[in-house]
Write a protein that holds these residues in place. Structure first.
Motif, PDB file in Angstrom:
ATOM      1  N   ALA A  61      -3.207  10.476 -13.620  1.00 18.68           N
ATOM      2  CA  ALA A  61      -4.164  11.029 -12.661  1.00 18.68           C
ATOM      3  C   ALA A  61      -5.439  10.195 -12.603  1.00 18.68           C
ATOM      4  O   ALA A  61      -6.207  10.296 -11.647  1.00 18.68           O
ATOM      5  CB  ALA A  61      -4.492  12.475 -13.024  1.00 18.68           C
ATOM      6  N   LEU A  62      -5.666   9.346 -13.601  1.00 18.52           N
ATOM      7  CA  LEU A  62      -6.860   8.506 -13.641  1.00 18.52           C
ATOM      8  C   LEU A  62      -6.704   7.211 -12.843  1.00 18.52           C
ATOM      9  O   LEU A  62      -7.677   6.495 -12.640  1.00 18.52           O
ATOM     10  CB  LEU A  62      -7.204   8.163 -15.100  1.00 18.52           C
ATOM     11  N   LEU A  63      -5.493   6.924 -12.404  1.00 20.46           N
ATOM     12  CA  LEU A  63      -5.274   5.698 -11.629  1.00 20.46           C
ATOM     13  C   LEU A  63      -6.078   5.752 -10.342  1.00 20.46           C
ATOM     14  O   LEU A  63      -5.959   6.692  -9.565  1.00 20.46           O
ATOM     15  CB  LEU A  63      -3.793   5.507 -11.314  1.00 20.46           C
ATOM     16  N   LYS A  64      -6.882   4.733 -10.127  1.00 14.20           N
ATOM     17  CA  LYS A  64      -7.712   4.693  -8.925  1.00 14.20           C
ATOM     18  C   LYS A  64      -7.119   3.786  -7.850  1.00 14.20           C
ATOM     19  O   LYS A  64      -7.382   3.940  -6.674  1.00 14.20           O
ATOM     20  CB  LYS A  64      -9.119   4.228  -9.294  1.00 14.20           C
ATOM     21  N   ALA A  65      -6.322   2.826  -8.267  1.00 17.31           N
ATOM     22  CA  ALA A  65      -5.756   1.867  -7.330  1.00 17.31           C
ATOM     23  C   ALA A  65      -4.620   2.501  -6.529  1.00 17.31           C
ATOM     24  O   ALA A  65      -3.821   3.259  -7.074  1.00 17.31           O
ATOM     25  CB  ALA A  65      -5.222   0.651  -8.080  1.00 17.31           C
ATOM     26  N   PRO A  66      -4.559   2.198  -5.239  1.00 24.91           N
ATOM     27  CA  PRO A  66      -3.408   2.639  -4.459  1.00 24.91           C
ATOM     28  C   PRO A  66      -2.134   2.046  -5.071  1.00 24.91           C
ATOM     29  O   PRO A  66      -2.045   0.847  -5.288  1.00 24.91           O
ATOM     30  CB  PRO A  66      -3.668   2.066  -3.066  1.00 24.91           C
ATOM     31  N   THR A  67      -1.198   2.905  -5.374  1.00 25.78           N
ATOM     32  CA  THR A  67      -0.007   2.504  -6.113  1.00 25.78           C
ATOM     33  C   THR A  67       1.225   2.629  -5.238  1.00 25.78           C
ATOM     34  O   THR A  67       1.480   3.693  -4.663  1.00 25.78           O
ATOM     35  CB  THR A  67       0.138   3.392  -7.373  1.00 25.78           C
ATOM     36  N   LEU A  68       1.974   1.548  -5.135  1.00 21.17           N
ATOM     37  CA  LEU A  68       3.199   1.543  -4.336  1.00 21.17           C
ATOM     38  C   LEU A  68       4.383   1.855  -5.237  1.00 21.17           C
ATOM     39  O   LEU A  68       4.639   1.151  -6.217  1.00 21.17           O
ATOM     40  CB  LEU A  68       3.391   0.176  -3.670  1.00 21.17           C
ATOM     41  N   LEU A  69       5.084   2.902  -4.910  1.00 25.38           N
ATOM     42  CA  LEU A  69       6.275   3.314  -5.642  1.00 25.38           C
ATOM     43  C   LEU A  69       7.480   3.049  -4.752  1.00 25.38           C
ATOM     44  O   LEU A  69       7.652   3.688  -3.713  1.00 25.38           O
ATOM     45  CB  LEU A  69       6.181   4.797  -6.004  1.00 25.38           C
ATOM     46  N   MET A  70       8.278   2.077  -5.132  1.00 23.08           N
ATOM     47  CA  MET A  70       9.468   1.715  -4.361  1.00 23.08           C
ATOM     48  C   MET A  70      10.696   2.199  -5.116  1.00 23.08           C
ATOM     49  O   MET A  70      10.753   2.087  -6.347  1.00 23.08           O
ATOM     50  CB  MET A  70       9.540   0.206  -4.169  1.00 23.08           C
ATOM     51  N   TYR A  71      11.660   2.698  -4.393  1.00 17.57           N
ATOM     52  CA  TYR A  71      12.836   3.255  -5.045  1.00 17.57           C
ATOM     53  C   TYR A  71      13.982   3.384  -4.044  1.00 17.57           C
ATOM     54  O   TYR A  71      13.790   3.334  -2.830  1.00 17.57           O
ATOM     55  CB  TYR A  71      12.514   4.628  -5.640  1.00 17.57           C
ATOM     56  N   ASP A  72      15.173   3.553  -4.584  1.00 20.37           N
ATOM     57  CA  ASP A  72      16.337   3.888  -3.777  1.00 20.37           C
ATOM     58  C   ASP A  72      16.630   5.362  -4.027  1.00 20.37           C
ATOM     59  O   ASP A  72      16.839   5.756  -5.173  1.00 20.37           O
ATOM     60  CB  ASP A  72      17.547   3.037  -4.178  1.00 20.37           C
TER      61      ASP A  72
END
Length: 131
Positions: free
Chosen positions: A67-78
């Motif tokens: 929850a502390l992550l400030k950077a936009p995070t890309l989650l890629m998956y199938d």
């Protein structure tokens, strides 16, 4: 993986470990369909892969840390990935505040390796959108 110890996996076992991982993540018999150069590359990735597996099993990262992550995070998956990975994906989507998800249906767990022409543009688009 009950008593998993990455140091116990000697180099001579890496080809079998790579084959086993491919069978789990992509499907039984898929290893034999991979070109030899890709098999060799995946075998070479066994040392860091084993460390990652060990970390996933034994490192305890409190979920509130995500929850502390400030950077936009890309989650890629199938979306068709094995069930354990599906649970992790859903968990991260709930925990990470700026989680941007992109499904690659039908490309499998190793899409960044065998389909970079489809994966890389999504990464570039994400990076450019969140400079």
């Amino acid at each position: 993986f009950g008593c998993f110890d990455p140091t116990s996996f000697e180099v001579e076992n890496h080809p079998q470990l790579a084959r086993d991982l491919i069978h789990f993540w992509i499907g039984e018999g898929k290893w034999d369909l991979l070109p030899s150069y890709l098999q060799a590359h995946l075998i070479s990735l066994m040392p860091p892969t084993l460390r990652e597996v060990y970390a996933v099993i034994y490192d305890e990262i409190p979920t509130d840390e995500f929850a502390l992550l400030k950077a936009p995070t890309l989650l890629m998956y199938d979306p068709l990935t094995p069930k354990p990975a599906q649970h992790v994906i859903k968990h991260y989507q709930r925990l990470i505040p700026q989680c941007f998800s992109h499904p690659f249906t039908g490309l499998g767990h190793l899409a960044p390796i065998h389909a970079p022409d489809q994966v890389n543009p999504v990464i570039v688009k994400h990076l450019l959108a969140h400079q």
